[in-house]
Design a protein around this motif. Structure first.
Motif, mmCIF file in Angstrom:
data_model
loop_
_atom_site.group_PDB
_atom_site.id
_atom_site.type_symbol
_atom_site.label_atom_id
_atom_site.label_comp_id
_atom_site.label_asym_id
_atom_site.label_seq_id
_atom_site.Cartn_x
_atom_site.Cartn_y
_atom_site.Cartn_z
ATOM 1 N N TYR A 1 0.827 -1.224 0.031
ATOM 2 C CA TYR A 1 -0.040 -0.250 -0.089
ATOM 3 C C TYR A 1 0.871 1.523 0.014
ATOM 4 O O TYR A 1 0.769 2.199 -0.812
ATOM 5 N N PHE A 2 1.944 1.329 0.842
ATOM 6 C CA PHE A 2 2.517 2.369 0.995
ATOM 7 C C PHE A 2 3.571 2.605 -0.263
ATOM 8 O O PHE A 2 3.733 3.981 -0.760
ATOM 9 N N ASP A 3 3.991 1.639 -0.832
ATOM 10 C CA ASP A 3 4.850 1.890 -2.098
ATOM 11 C C ASP A 3 3.909 2.150 -3.331
ATOM 12 O O ASP A 3 4.622 2.932 -4.232
ATOM 13 N N ASP A 4 2.528 2.086 -3.032
ATOM 14 C CA ASP A 4 1.772 2.440 -4.060
ATOM 15 C C ASP A 4 1.386 3.857 -4.229
ATOM 16 O O ASP A 4 0.877 4.435 -5.214
ATOM 17 N N GLN A 5 1.738 4.613 -3.198
ATOM 18 C CA GLN A 5 1.461 6.078 -3.149
ATOM 19 C C GLN A 5 2.622 6.874 -3.567
ATOM 20 O O GLN A 5 3.677 6.720 -3.634
ATOM 21 N N GLU A 6 2.229 8.142 -3.982
ATOM 22 C CA GLU A 6 3.006 9.083 -4.478
ATOM 23 C C GLU A 6 3.970 9.627 -3.272
ATOM 24 O O GLU A 6 3.534 10.022 -2.589
ATOM 25 N N MET A 7 5.335 9.985 -3.726
ATOM 26 C CA MET A 7 6.206 10.484 -3.009
ATOM 27 C C MET A 7 6.310 11.872 -3.168
ATOM 28 O O MET A 7 6.680 12.455 -4.300
ATOM 29 N N PRO A 8 5.693 12.893 -2.309
ATOM 30 C CA PRO A 8 5.698 14.445 -2.563
ATOM 31 C C PRO A 8 7.426 14.721 -2.257
ATOM 32 O O PRO A 8 7.820 14.487 -1.427
ATOM 33 N N LEU A 9 7.811 15.876 -3.023
ATOM 34 C CA LEU A 9 9.099 16.400 -2.714
ATOM 35 C C LEU A 9 9.171 17.186 -1.693
ATOM 36 O O LEU A 9 8.250 18.181 -1.228
ATOM 37 N N SER A 10 10.278 17.371 -1.161
ATOM 38 C CA SER A 10 10.507 18.404 -0.143
ATOM 39 C C SER A 10 11.147 19.661 -0.635
ATOM 40 O O SER A 10 11.574 19.592 -1.895
ATOM 41 N N GLN A 11 11.075 20.709 -0.026
ATOM 42 C CA GLN A 11 11.829 22.043 -0.319
ATOM 43 C C GLN A 11 13.246 21.981 0.079
ATOM 44 O O GLN A 11 13.582 21.952 1.299
ATOM 45 N N ALA A 12 14.332 21.665 -0.871
ATOM 46 C CA ALA A 12 15.593 21.669 -0.500
ATOM 47 C C ALA A 12 16.388 23.184 -0.315
ATOM 48 O O ALA A 12 15.857 24.163 -0.655
ATOM 49 N N ASN A 13 17.114 23.217 0.609
ATOM 50 C CA ASN A 13 17.957 24.459 1.036
ATOM 51 C C ASN A 13 18.728 24.635 -0.384
ATOM 52 O O ASN A 13 19.804 24.030 -0.305
ATOM 53 N N PRO A 14 18.644 25.843 -1.073
ATOM 54 C CA PRO A 14 19.434 25.982 -2.135
ATOM 55 C C PRO A 14 20.892 26.149 -1.883
ATOM 56 O O PRO A 14 21.863 25.745 -2.727
#
Length: 202
Positions: A96-109
């Motif tokens: 189930y968890f593998d089937d979900q989309e991974m949202p990106l985080s905001q990286a420190n430039p």
């Protein structure tokens, strides 16, 4: 008609085998308790030190659930959560968890350049290999090898785990020896940079 039904059943069975033995729909029914810490569908944990579970890789997720259930991987917050779960229920959760989309985080430039250099090329001087070698250039992991997706994962969680590998607190799993060896050669600054980089990698 019987041949058609048999063909469909065989096709579904082969698909299930190709992606693992878990049933995502069955897993969803048992995932509600996980949302309290990891967020709906494992996508938005309540704290940065908790992992996103979405899209990490079914094999990796299953192996971690087993390690947590047996106590081989001790996580205080998970105490008792998996008690009584059958092997199939753990496989279903992983699917189930593998089937979900991974949202990106905001990286420190400010840390991206250093993080990218480490992730893609390692550090030859200190013997650190490129993370991309096992976790793929896009950070999507390696499902057959059991290497998890890193792209989009919380930087704080990645940093915490690398330090746990380095300190020997996380020493279970088929790939633990590799990660302990790599982490032992990383400085705090390098850990912060590479953790930041993968959080926004896409």
């Amino acid at each position: 008609m019987k041949k058609l039904i048999a063909g469909v059943v065989l096709g579904v069975s082969l698909t299930a085998m190709a992606h693992g033995a878990g049933d995502p729909q069955a897993g969803e029914q048992n995932a509600a308790v996980c949302a309290g810490c990891h967020g709906q569908a494992g996508q938005k944990p309540i704290m940065g030190s908790y992992p996103k579970l979405s899209g990490l890789g079914e094999k990796y997720l299953y192996n971690q659930l087993v390690a947590i259930q047996t106590g081989d991987r001790a996580i205080a917050e998970m105490t008792g959560i998996l008690d009584g779960k059958s092997e199939q229920e753990l496989r279903d959760l992983a699917a189930y968890f593998d089937d979900q989309e991974m949202p990106l985080s905001q990286a420190n430039p400010d840390l991206i350049e250093q993080g990218a250099a480490l992730y893609r090329g390692g550090n030859m001087a200190s013997g650190v290999p490129a993370c991309a070698g096992c976790h793929s250039p896009q950070g999507k992991g390696n499902e057959p090898g059991g290497y998890p997706r890193l792209s989009g994962q919380n930087a704080e969680y990645i940093s915490k785990q690398l330090k746990a590998y380095r300190g020997g607190e996380r020493a279970t799993g088929s790939n633990a020896a590799i990660m302990m060896d790599v982490a032992a050669k990383l400085t705090d600054a390098e850990i912060e940079a590479v953790a930041n980089y993968v959080s926004g990698l896409h």
